[in-house]
Design a protein around this motif. Structure first.
Motif, PDB file in Angstrom:
ATOM      1  N   ASP A 202       7.641   1.253  -8.442  1.00 60.75           N
ATOM      2  CA  ASP A 202       7.036   1.280  -9.976  1.00 60.75           C
ATOM      3  C   ASP A 202       5.835   0.374 -10.152  1.00 60.75           C
ATOM      4  O   ASP A 202       4.850   0.695 -10.616  1.00 60.75           O
ATOM      5  N   ALA A 203       5.811  -0.888  -9.367  1.00 57.64           N
ATOM      6  CA  ALA A 203       4.767  -1.406  -9.386  1.00 57.64           C
ATOM      7  C   ALA A 203       3.491  -0.957  -8.909  1.00 57.64           C
ATOM      8  O   ALA A 203       2.324  -1.062  -9.322  1.00 57.64           O
ATOM      9  N   THR A 204       3.797  -0.096  -7.737  1.00 54.19           N
ATOM     10  CA  THR A 204       2.669   0.450  -6.923  1.00 54.19           C
ATOM     11  C   THR A 204       2.137   1.554  -7.639  1.00 54.19           C
ATOM     12  O   THR A 204       1.068   1.826  -7.667  1.00 54.19           O
ATOM     13  N   LEU A 205       3.027   2.296  -8.243  1.00 58.70           N
ATOM     14  CA  LEU A 205       2.400   3.605  -8.967  1.00 58.70           C
ATOM     15  C   LEU A 205       1.731   3.112 -10.435  1.00 58.70           C
ATOM     16  O   LEU A 205       0.671   3.764 -10.758  1.00 58.70           O
ATOM     17  N   GLN A 206       1.944   2.032 -10.978  1.00 55.18           N
ATOM     18  CA  GLN A 206       1.124   1.570 -12.072  1.00 55.18           C
ATOM     19  C   GLN A 206      -0.082   0.752 -11.687  1.00 55.18           C
ATOM     20  O   GLN A 206      -1.056   0.836 -12.231  1.00 55.18           O
ATOM     21  N   GLU A 207      -0.054   0.142 -10.373  1.00 59.14           N
ATOM     22  CA  GLU A 207      -1.267  -0.736 -10.065  1.00 59.14           C
ATOM     23  C   GLU A 207      -2.526   0.045  -9.399  1.00 59.14           C
ATOM     24  O   GLU A 207      -3.424  -0.230  -9.643  1.00 59.14           O
ATOM     25  N   ILE A 208      -2.166   0.921  -8.762  1.00 55.42           N
ATOM     26  CA  ILE A 208      -3.008   1.877  -7.747  1.00 55.42           C
ATOM     27  C   ILE A 208      -3.321   3.066  -8.377  1.00 55.42           C
ATOM     28  O   ILE A 208      -2.505   4.162  -8.617  1.00 55.42           O
ATOM     29  N   GLU A 209      -4.765   3.357  -8.984  1.00 51.73           N
ATOM     30  CA  GLU A 209      -5.024   4.634  -9.806  1.00 51.73           C
ATOM     31  C   GLU A 209      -5.128   5.712  -8.961  1.00 51.73           C
ATOM     32  O   GLU A 209      -4.726   6.831  -9.351  1.00 51.73           O
ATOM     33  N   ASP A 210      -5.880   5.595  -7.736  1.00 53.47           N
ATOM     34  CA  ASP A 210      -5.937   6.723  -7.090  1.00 53.47           C
ATOM     35  C   ASP A 210      -4.964   7.166  -6.342  1.00 53.47           C
ATOM     36  O   ASP A 210      -4.220   6.558  -5.693  1.00 53.47           O
ATOM     37  N   PRO A 211      -4.272   8.695  -6.462  1.00 52.81           N
ATOM     38  CA  PRO A 211      -3.144   9.018  -5.986  1.00 52.81           C
ATOM     39  C   PRO A 211      -3.043   9.071  -4.534  1.00 52.81           C
ATOM     40  O   PRO A 211      -1.934   8.382  -3.782  1.00 52.81           O
ATOM     41  N   GLY A 212      -4.263   9.124  -3.860  1.00 51.01           N
ATOM     42  CA  GLY A 212      -4.292   9.185  -2.309  1.00 51.01           C
ATOM     43  C   GLY A 212      -4.107   7.668  -1.620  1.00 51.01           C
ATOM     44  O   GLY A 212      -2.998   7.543  -0.783  1.00 51.01           O
ATOM     45  N   GLU A 213      -4.644   6.616  -2.463  1.00 49.95           N
ATOM     46  CA  GLU A 213      -4.669   5.441  -2.094  1.00 49.95           C
ATOM     47  C   GLU A 213      -3.149   4.838  -2.222  1.00 49.95           C
ATOM     48  O   GLU A 213      -2.676   3.996  -1.630  1.00 49.95           O
ATOM     49  N   CYS A 214      -2.645   5.249  -3.464  1.00 49.82           N
ATOM     50  CA  CYS A 214      -1.261   4.848  -3.960  1.00 49.82           C
ATOM     51  C   CYS A 214      -0.164   5.286  -2.896  1.00 49.82           C
ATOM     52  O   CYS A 214       0.563   4.670  -2.360  1.00 49.82           O
ATOM     53  N   ALA A 215      -0.375   6.612  -2.628  1.00 49.66           N
ATOM     54  CA  ALA A 215       0.537   7.199  -1.621  1.00 49.66           C
ATOM     55  C   ALA A 215       0.444   6.603  -0.142  1.00 49.66           C
ATOM     56  O   ALA A 215       1.362   6.127   0.551  1.00 49.66           O
ATOM     57  N   ASP A 216      -0.541   6.278   0.387  1.00 50.87           N
ATOM     58  CA  ASP A 216      -0.768   5.628   1.593  1.00 50.87           C
ATOM     59  C   ASP A 216      -0.232   4.232   1.480  1.00 50.87           C
ATOM     60  O   ASP A 216       0.353   3.560   2.548  1.00 50.87           O
ATOM     61  N   THR A 217      -0.397   3.450   0.007  1.00 54.21           N
ATOM     62  CA  THR A 217       0.107   2.224   0.178  1.00 54.21           C
ATOM     63  C   THR A 217       1.564   2.293   0.342  1.00 54.21           C
ATOM     64  O   THR A 217       2.507   1.297   0.941  1.00 54.21           O
ATOM     65  N   LEU A 218       2.345   3.073  -0.550  1.00 57.99           N
ATOM     66  CA  LEU A 218       3.828   3.096  -0.371  1.00 57.99           C
ATOM     67  C   LEU A 218       4.508   3.509   0.779  1.00 57.99           C
ATOM     68  O   LEU A 218       5.420   2.983   1.325  1.00 57.99           O
ATOM     69  N   ILE A 219       3.493   4.590   1.631  1.00 61.41           N
ATOM     70  CA  ILE A 219       4.071   4.695   3.017  1.00 61.41           C
ATOM     71  C   ILE A 219       3.942   3.428   3.961  1.00 61.41           C
ATOM     72  O   ILE A 219       4.827   3.004   4.710  1.00 61.41           O
ATOM     73  N   GLN A 220       2.742   2.786   3.820  1.00 63.24           N
ATOM     74  CA  GLN A 220       2.744   1.320   4.458  1.00 63.24           C
ATOM     75  C   GLN A 220       3.701   0.362   4.268  1.00 63.24           C
ATOM     76  O   GLN A 220       4.467  -0.202   4.922  1.00 63.24           O
ATOM     77  N   LEU A 221       4.335   0.352   2.971  1.00 61.86           N
ATOM     78  CA  LEU A 221       5.379  -0.331   2.583  1.00 61.86           C
ATOM     79  C   LEU A 221       6.663  -0.002   3.154  1.00 61.86           C
ATOM     80  O   LEU A 221       7.524  -0.769   3.706  1.00 61.86           O
ATOM     81  N   ALA A 222       6.905   1.476   3.432  1.00 63.44           N
ATOM     82  CA  ALA A 222       8.032   1.867   4.037  1.00 63.44           C
ATOM     83  C   ALA A 222       7.792   1.558   5.684  1.00 63.44           C
ATOM     84  O   ALA A 222       9.064   1.112   6.082  1.00 63.44           O
ATOM     85  N   LEU A 223       6.854   1.603   6.065  1.00 68.10           N
ATOM     86  CA  LEU A 223       6.408   1.202   7.737  1.00 68.10           C
ATOM     87  C   LEU A 223       7.025  -0.435   7.771  1.00 68.10           C
ATOM     88  O   LEU A 223       7.483  -0.663   8.855  1.00 68.10           O
ATOM     89  N   LYS A 224       6.234  -1.124   6.752  1.00 64.75           N
ATOM     90  CA  LYS A 224       6.665  -2.929   6.978  1.00 64.75           C
ATOM     91  C   LYS A 224       8.311  -2.845   6.787  1.00 64.75           C
ATOM     92  O   LYS A 224       8.727  -3.882   7.527  1.00 64.75           O
ATOM     93  N   GLY A 225       9.131  -1.861   6.174  1.00 66.23           N
ATOM     94  CA  GLY A 225      10.354  -1.990   6.195  1.00 66.23           C
ATOM     95  C   GLY A 225      11.252  -1.465   7.460  1.00 66.23           C
ATOM     96  O   GLY A 225      12.430  -1.613   7.410  1.00 66.23           O
ATOM     97  N   GLY A 226      10.296  -0.945   8.268  1.00 66.96           N
ATOM     98  CA  GLY A 226      10.956  -0.667   9.595  1.00 66.96           C
ATOM     99  C   GLY A 226      10.662   0.592  10.219  1.00 66.96           C
ATOM    100  O   GLY A 226      10.834   1.100  11.176  1.00 66.96           O
ATOM    101  N   GLY A 227      10.326   1.664   9.033  1.00 64.42           N
ATOM    102  CA  GLY A 227      10.072   2.866   9.262  1.00 64.42           C
ATOM    103  C   GLY A 227      11.037   3.675  10.084  1.00 64.42           C
ATOM    104  O   GLY A 227      10.385   4.640  11.106  1.00 64.42           O
TER     105      GLY A 227
END
Length: 427
Positions: A202-227
């Motif tokens: 929710d926080a990421t979807l609201q904070e990052i306006e560009d869809p591509g940058e937002c998707a990249d950030t969410l994937i990086q968060l999943a990778l930081k979680g172990g991926g």
């Protein structure tokens, strides 16, 4: 009002898997995430087939009942997956999840099966729209698990409903939803939703306006979680083209295809395309290297073949050494599987290298497959890895207990006992 989508699709193989069995598609009328299952090749095929069938809707959006059209296309994809499994025995058991949105003007048709998800950000609040078709979700619905217990449950990825070589007549969740200007949709595989909390999404979807940058950030968060799994994310914003600020360009309508489906769309390279081939046909032959007439009839000096032969011999020796080291390592591994009737302990890997088997039977136990609960039996049929022989014996002991009590257990001993049935694990 002229409704349009600004979208982006991203996919990552993750930090553990060797190939990407997810597929994703984002276009001006269609958004899809498919999470394949069924082994190294099967998951690739299933998710790619699904995307291939549904992608046609992006260019040929129906003018009337988009829910029925989307349902028909998904079921056609299921029939194609079943045909592939029938015609190619090595693909037996392949399947895929599907979460898809098809837009017609101000409406979305939603089709869903499996544990990929659709989220909607509206009025500063993100909501999970789809419900997982998993064993653990069923336990949650029945009040037999809490949300906290579900997050740690060892069988949280066990699917009850998917497309593919499991159910010839799959049951889809279908709905029709309004396309509100200002909405942001996110579709993702469980490689993202299983590691990134709803609050963080929710926080990421609201904070990052560009869809591509937002998707990249969410994937990086999943990778930081172990991926540990493939990760795919599609994000789309609902816009009114008539309200775009002056000078702002309309969003692109070029489809974005990611994951295993993207690998079936190879473009010619500079080395193999038509221009390169034409240039090769018209290229002049190299001139004779000796311009002096005195040497015109002489044979040019020959290079000794020995350096090449030595290099080839060294390469062969290195490859042979690597193969032997890999084989020796494989024979230090163990797993628990089945010979069809009994639980068996194997030494090696549960794979074959062409005609060469990488495993052998060590012990045929007294535990009959027919005595095991269904979910435990399917885990054994899919093979259970063990760190060593002692660990394999411990797994057999837990399976023997399950056969006696008729209560499913976690063979690896990493979680609490559970019950239910297993229809496969998404890739």
């Amino acid at each position: 009002m002229t409704i349009a989508l600004r979208y982006a699709a991203r996919s990552d193989v993750g930090l553990v898997r060797s190939n990407n069995q997810d597929s994703g598609y984002a276009g001006s009328h269609l958004l899809v995430v498919a999470d394949g299952m069924g082994g190294h090749a099967g998951g690739d095929v299933a998710s790619s087939v699904a995307i291939g069938h549904l992608a046609r809707l992006d260019a040929d959006t129906p003018a009337s009942d988009i829910v029925a059209t989307l349902e028909e296309s998904v079921l056609e994809a299921n029939q194609e997956i079943l045909r592939r499994a029938r015609d190619e025995p090595q693909l037996a058991g392949l399947g895929t999840t599907i979460t898809a949105l098809l837009r017609l003007e101000g409406r979305f048709a939603l089709a869903h099966i499996g544990d990929s998800r659709a989220y909607l950000l509206r009025d500063d609040e993100t909501t999970q729209i789809t419900k997982d078709h998993t064993f653990v979700q069923r336990l949650l619905d029945e009040g037999r698990l809490t949300e906290e217990e579900a997050e740690r449950h060892p069988q949280r990825s066990v699917l009850m409903r998917v497309l593919g070589d499991v159910d010839a007549d799959p049951e889809l969740d279908l709905s029709l939803r309004p396309a509100h200007v200002g909405d942001r949709w996110m579709l993702c595989s469980d490689g993202l939703s299983g590691l990134v909390s709803l609050d963080t999404i929710d926080a990421t979807l609201q904070e990052i306006e560009d869809p591509g940058e937002c998707a990249d950030t969410l994937i990086q968060l999943a990778l930081k979680g172990g991926g540990p799994d493939n990760i795919t994310c599609v994000i789309a914003d609902v816009l009114d083209l008539d309200d775009l600020p002056r000078g702002e360009e309309a969003p692109s309508t070029t489809p974005q295809i990611v994951g295993s489906a993207a690998r079936t769309r190879h473009a010619p390279t500079t080395a193999s395309g038509p221009a390169a081939k034409a240039a090769a046909l018209t290229r002049d032959e190299p001139e004779f290297p000796y311009a002096d007439e005195d040497f015109a009839e002489d044979e040019p000096p020959r290079r000794s073949p020995w350096p090449v032969l030595v290099a080839v011999a060294l390469l062969v020796a290195l490859l042979a050494g690597a193969l032997w080291a890999g084989y020796a390592w494989s024979q230090r591994q163990y797993y628990v599987g089945s010979d069809g009737t009994h639980v068996v302990v194997y030494q090696g890997l549960s794979q074959d290298l062409g005609p060469i088997s990488l495993s052998s039977e060590v012990e045929v136990t007294d535990v009959a497959m027919a005595d095991l609960p269904e979910v435990t039996r399917q885990q054994v049929e899919a093979t259970i890895t063990a760190a060593n022989r002692d660990a394999a014996e411990q797994i057999v002991g837990r399976l023997e207990q399950s056969a006696i009590t008729d209560i499913p257990v976690d063979p690896q001993g990493t979680g609490s006992p559970s019950d239910g049935s297993d229809s496969g694990e998404a890739g």
